[in-house]
Design an enzyme around this catalytic site. Structure first.
Site: not given
Ligand code: AMP
Length: 223
Positions: A14, A158
């Protein structure tokens, strides 16, 4: 005046596709995960609240996430359209988004990648802590061992790309986010795209599908 939502499990590409769309369309990409990570790095009050939740692979509360997204999408640079990466992640967030910004054409691109492949991808993912460039030590390795091509910083894994956290994130995805597929499929303007081909091939398919919408939305490539 369009909103593009990128759906798909963690590691489905994404972020990469959202960046390409951002570049080509000249409208901002809003990635909630990036915004939270930035807050953690800068040790802001928000960062201190979300750090441990993220390290466990759980979702940040809808309240905090909603506040963050509202601050972003009400900025003038989002008036002409925006791209969402990692938001919404549950039905509550879907409803919130529709409430705070209801009058847009909305299109949804769902990147489809199987779990086995996701686990492989996330385990091999390395990021630059300085410029946020993303690498994959098997598919897209840096030129010099473990150094960022752009800024030469040491690459890191990460915190939430550790195997036990990856499993947790996939569980959360299945439970919270997968129901959105059904929701957006019924709502329309939804496209599932196989995310396992090359970045360029995936982007080409996205672009072809988006073109008729772009023609009607006032958005154009190459801005
Ligand atoms: P990502 O980089 O999109 O994988 O997001 C990393 C982390 O950020 C996730 O595992 C959640 O802990 C938090 N996070 C990101 N987007 C959201 C969202 N829309 N709602 C809740 N937590 C989020």
């Amino acid at each position: 005046m369009m909103r593009i939502i990128l759906l798909g499990p963690p590691g489905s590409g994404k972020g990469t596709q959202a960046s390409l769309l951002e570049e080509k369309l000249g409208v901002p990409k809003i990635a909630t995960g990036d915004l939270f990570r930035d807050a953690v790095r800068r040790r802001t009050p928000l960062g201190l609240k979300v750090k441990e939740i993220m390290e466990r692979g759980e979702l940040v509360s809808d309240g905090l996430t909603g506040q963050l997204i509202k601050e972003k999408i009400t900025q003038p640079e989002c008036h002409g359209g925006y791209i969402l990466d990692g938001f919404p992640r549950n039905l509550n967030q879907v409803k919130y988004l529709e409430m705070i910004d209801s009058s847009r054409l909305e299109v949804v691109i769902d990147l489809d990648v199987e779990e086995e492949e996701i686990i492989q991808r996330l385990s091999a993912r390395r990021v630059c802590p300085q410029c946020q460039a993303v690498y994959n030590i098997i598919l897209k390795p840096p030129k010099k061992d473990n150094k960022c091509d752009n800024c030469q910083a040491d690459l890191i894994t990460r915190d939430d790309d550790r195997p036990e956290v990856i499993r947790k994130r996939l569980q959360v995805y299945r439970r919270e986010t997968q129901p959105l597929i059904d929701y957006y499929q019924k709502k329309g303007n939804y496209k599932r795209i196989k995310g396992t081909r090359s970045v360029e091939e995936v982007f080409k398919e996205i672009w072809e599908w988006l073109s008729p919408y772009l023609a009607n939305s006032g958005l154009r490539a190459g801005k």
